[in-house]
Write an enzyme that holds these catalytic residues in place. Structure first.
Site, PDB file in Angstrom:
ATOM      1  N   HIS A  27       0.838  -1.208   0.000  1.00  0.00           N
ATOM      2  CA  HIS A  27       0.000   0.000   0.000  1.00  0.00           C
ATOM      3  C   HIS A  27       0.867   1.251   0.000  1.00  0.00           C
ATOM      4  O   HIS A  27       1.971   1.260   0.553  1.00  0.00           O
ATOM      5  CB  HIS A  27      -1.002  -0.013   1.157  1.00  0.00           C
ATOM      6  CG  HIS A  27      -0.430  -0.037   2.544  1.00  0.00           C
ATOM      7  ND1 HIS A  27       0.060   1.092   3.161  1.00  0.00           N
ATOM      8  CD2 HIS A  27      -0.277  -1.045   3.437  1.00  0.00           C
ATOM      9  CE1 HIS A  27       0.475   0.775   4.378  1.00  0.00           C
ATOM     10  NE2 HIS A  27       0.298  -0.524   4.575  1.00  0.00           N
ATOM     11  N   ASP A  58      -0.187   4.341   1.067  1.00  0.00           N
ATOM     12  CA  ASP A  58      -0.540   5.329   2.087  1.00  0.00           C
ATOM     13  C   ASP A  58       0.170   5.055   3.410  1.00  0.00           C
ATOM     14  O   ASP A  58       0.593   3.923   3.687  1.00  0.00           O
ATOM     15  CB  ASP A  58      -2.060   5.356   2.302  1.00  0.00           C
ATOM     16  CG  ASP A  58      -2.641   3.992   2.674  1.00  0.00           C
ATOM     17  OD1 ASP A  58      -2.185   2.969   2.128  1.00  0.00           O
ATOM     18  OD2 ASP A  58      -3.533   3.949   3.540  1.00  0.00           O
ATOM     19  N   ASP A  64       6.101   0.376   7.329  1.00  0.00           N
ATOM     20  CA  ASP A  64       4.688   0.126   6.978  1.00  0.00           C
ATOM     21  C   ASP A  64       4.254   1.092   5.893  1.00  0.00           C
ATOM     22  O   ASP A  64       3.711   2.134   6.179  1.00  0.00           O
ATOM     23  CB  ASP A  64       3.843   0.293   8.260  1.00  0.00           C
ATOM     24  CG  ASP A  64       2.384  -0.032   8.046  1.00  0.00           C
ATOM     25  OD1 ASP A  64       2.044  -0.601   6.994  1.00  0.00           O
ATOM     26  OD2 ASP A  64       1.577   0.290   8.923  1.00  0.00           O
ATOM     27  N   GLU A  66      -5.063   1.558   2.540  1.00  0.00           N
ATOM     28  CA  GLU A  66      -5.053   0.383   3.429  1.00  0.00           C
ATOM     29  C   GLU A  66      -5.178   0.821   4.879  1.00  0.00           C
ATOM     30  O   GLU A  66      -5.800   0.151   5.698  1.00  0.00           O
ATOM     31  CB  GLU A  66      -3.753  -0.420   3.233  1.00  0.00           C
ATOM     32  CG  GLU A  66      -3.754  -1.788   3.916  1.00  0.00           C
ATOM     33  CD  GLU A  66      -3.401  -1.758   5.394  1.00  0.00           C
ATOM     34  OE1 GLU A  66      -3.729  -2.725   6.106  1.00  0.00           O
ATOM     35  OE2 GLU A  66      -2.815  -0.768   5.857  1.00  0.00           O
ATOM     36  N   GLU A  67      -4.563   1.958   5.196  1.00  0.00           N
ATOM     37  CA  GLU A  67      -4.511   2.396   6.595  1.00  0.00           C
ATOM     38  C   GLU A  67      -5.857   2.891   7.126  1.00  0.00           C
ATOM     39  O   GLU A  67      -5.980   3.195   8.303  1.00  0.00           O
ATOM     40  CB  GLU A  67      -3.431   3.477   6.775  1.00  0.00           C
ATOM     41  CG  GLU A  67      -2.010   2.990   6.531  1.00  0.00           C
ATOM     42  CD  GLU A  67      -1.517   1.994   7.574  1.00  0.00           C
ATOM     43  OE1 GLU A  67      -2.296   1.602   8.455  1.00  0.00           O
ATOM     44  OE2 GLU A  67      -0.337   1.594   7.477  1.00  0.00           O
ATOM     45  N   GLU A  80       2.019  -7.364   3.270  1.00  0.00           N
ATOM     46  CA  GLU A  80       2.813  -7.017   4.443  1.00  0.00           C
ATOM     47  C   GLU A  80       2.575  -7.965   5.622  1.00  0.00           C
ATOM     48  O   GLU A  80       1.527  -8.583   5.758  1.00  0.00           O
ATOM     49  CB  GLU A  80       2.476  -5.602   4.896  1.00  0.00           C
ATOM     50  CG  GLU A  80       1.048  -5.470   5.403  1.00  0.00           C
ATOM     51  CD  GLU A  80       0.628  -4.024   5.643  1.00  0.00           C
ATOM     52  OE1 GLU A  80       1.424  -3.251   6.188  1.00  0.00           O
ATOM     53  OE2 GLU A  80      -0.504  -3.685   5.273  1.00  0.00           O
ATOM     54  N   HIS A 130       3.343   2.611  12.764  1.00  0.00           N
ATOM     55  CA  HIS A 130       2.509   3.691  13.294  1.00  0.00           C
ATOM     56  C   HIS A 130       3.178   4.451  14.441  1.00  0.00           C
ATOM     57  O   HIS A 130       2.567   5.320  15.048  1.00  0.00           O
ATOM     58  CB  HIS A 130       1.113   3.198  13.740  1.00  0.00           C
ATOM     59  CG  HIS A 130       0.346   2.512  12.656  1.00  0.00           C
ATOM     60  ND1 HIS A 130      -0.990   2.214  12.747  1.00  0.00           N
ATOM     61  CD2 HIS A 130       0.721   2.073  11.426  1.00  0.00           C
ATOM     62  CE1 HIS A 130      -1.398   1.606  11.637  1.00  0.00           C
ATOM     63  NE2 HIS A 130      -0.359   1.502  10.829  1.00  0.00           N
TER      64      HIS A 130
HETATM   65 ZN    ZN Z   1       0.644  -1.510   6.415  1.00  0.00          ZN
END
Ligand code: ZN
Length: 401
Positions: free
Chosen positions: A78, A80, A110, A144-145, A172, A370
């Site tokens: 992804h 984003d 990520d 995705e997030e 992932e 994150h």
């Molecule tokens: Zn991710």
């Protein structure tokens, strides 16, 4: 003397991707597409961009196989990233600073590094003049997030996705702090629900019947008992991880207008993640039963109710698994299978009956998704590319029945 990574082309590729502010909310993906088109032209691969939802583009690069009618291999990532609290960062989160062999940047774990590792591995394989049986698609998806519903969630429903003829997908996972690499073959089902407890409103000085305080207490007790059960299970068996048990968290409480008035209703919301061993119908029946035991007229509603999605098989019956595991064995890298604690786009793929594994192939790397100061050792990134150089050919050469 420390290795000078400043001139490493693959490192620079990653740093350029990290400098694109594809950060929620309201992402404009144009700059990502420009970057990725550039990558594709460097690789000599054709590009398709699909937009099942307006302004939520999905870019797919395709390396055709020698037997292009065979089901293909999808390498998904992804574009984003999650928001930052910029002031808490040691280095600006979108400058991709390289300090003592470590890259700092939002999305480096990520999962922009994974996307770039696919690209770099394919670049090296192509430059060796190699070809494989199966077609390889590299997909770069949005959103995705924020759950992926408008990204991969919509894409899997389209004819365009069907035409990719995906037989197996990689996406992932999570970095691993120890020496083992972690591969994820399943996800729990997310249920976000609210229980509504109505009751007789009235003066706060009385002991009126049909009391919603009593009802909500009963409900909270039941859910917290379940929470305790999962905690006990984890404590009793050290081989279990958080993905193996059902998690329960009370996330919202609402109700009331004034401190001497019993309200007409109280509501309580829970974030539930159902272990793959849970029977969904039985679980919902149990909640229904609790609601009727708690008193009169309780009801519940769902904000999200994921269906049961079966795990991807990790045994000899799945030839893609055999090939994947074989590549790790060849590299003498220890591999552990896990259930993913959160949600990824793999669940949409598995729901279509397509086997999917999640891996972020970084060992000895603290998972920092994150988090502030999200970072990655360049060594882990470069090692990851060599892992994909082994994994991708193994998957793309899996024989047909
Ligand atoms: Zn991710």
């Amino acid at each position: 003397m420390a290795v000078d990574y400043e001139k490493d082309a693959s490192v620079n590729n990653l740093r350029n991707f990290l400098r694109i502010r594809s950060v929620h909310p309201n992402i404009d993906y144009a700059e990502c597409l420009t970057y990725l088109r550039g990558q594709a032209s460097e690789l000599g691969l054709p590009v398709q961009v699909f937009e099942p939802v307006a302004k939520k583009p999905i870019l797919v690069m395709t390396w055709e196989g020698l037997e292009p009618t065979l089901p293909s291999i999808l390498l998904n990532s992804h574009m984003d990233v999650v928001p930052v609290f910029e002031k808490s960062w040691t280095y600006p989160p979108f400058e991709a600073r390289l300090v003592d062999g470590v890259i700092y940047g939002r999305g480096v774990q990520d999962m922009k590094a994974v996307g770039v590792m696919y690209l770099e591995a394919v670049k090296r394989l192509k430059s060796k003049g190699l070809r494989f049986k199966r077609t390889i698609h590299l997909s770069f998806v949005p959103d995705e997030e924020v759950g992926g519903l408008k990204g991969m969630g919509e894409f899997v429903k389209t004819e365009d996705f069907k035409r990719l003829n995906v037989g197996f997908s990689l996406d992932e996972g999570l970095a691993s702090a120890g020496e083992d690499y972690h591969v994820y073959n399943a996800e729990r089902s997310i249920w976000h629900m609210t229980v509504i407890c109505p009751g007789k409103s009235g003066h706060g000085s009385l002991l009126l019947p049909d009391n919603n305080g009593e009802k909500i207490r009963y409900i909270i007790d039941k859910f917290m008992d379940l929470r305790q059960e999962s905690k006990n299970k984890l404590k009793a068996d050290s081989s279990l991880t958080i993905g193996d048990v059902t998690t329960v968290n009370l996330t919202m409480l609402h109700g009331g207008i004034q401190n001497n008035v019993i309200p007409e209703k109280l509501t309580v919301s829970f974030d539930l993640r159902l272990a793959t061993s849970v029977d969904h119908q039985e679980f919902e029946n149990m909640i229904k039963r609790w609601c009727s035991e708690a008193g009169a007229n309780l009801s519940y509603e769902f904000d999200q109710k994921d269906p049961y999605v079966g795990p991807t098989k990790v045994d000899d019956s799945n030839r893609f698994w055999v090939a994947f595991k074989g590549a790790f064995d060849k590299l003498k890298l220890p591999l552990k299978t896990r259930t993913f604690p959160g949600g990824t786009d793999s669940r949409y793929i598995r729901e279509k009956g397509i086997p999917a594994l999640g891996i972020t192939p970084f060992a000895l790397t603290h998972p920092q998704i994150h988090e502030q100061d999200e970072s990655l050792r360049v060594e882990a990134f470069l090692r990851g590319i060599t892992i994909y150089e082994e994994v991708i050919p193994a998957l793309a050469n899996v024989k047909h029945d």
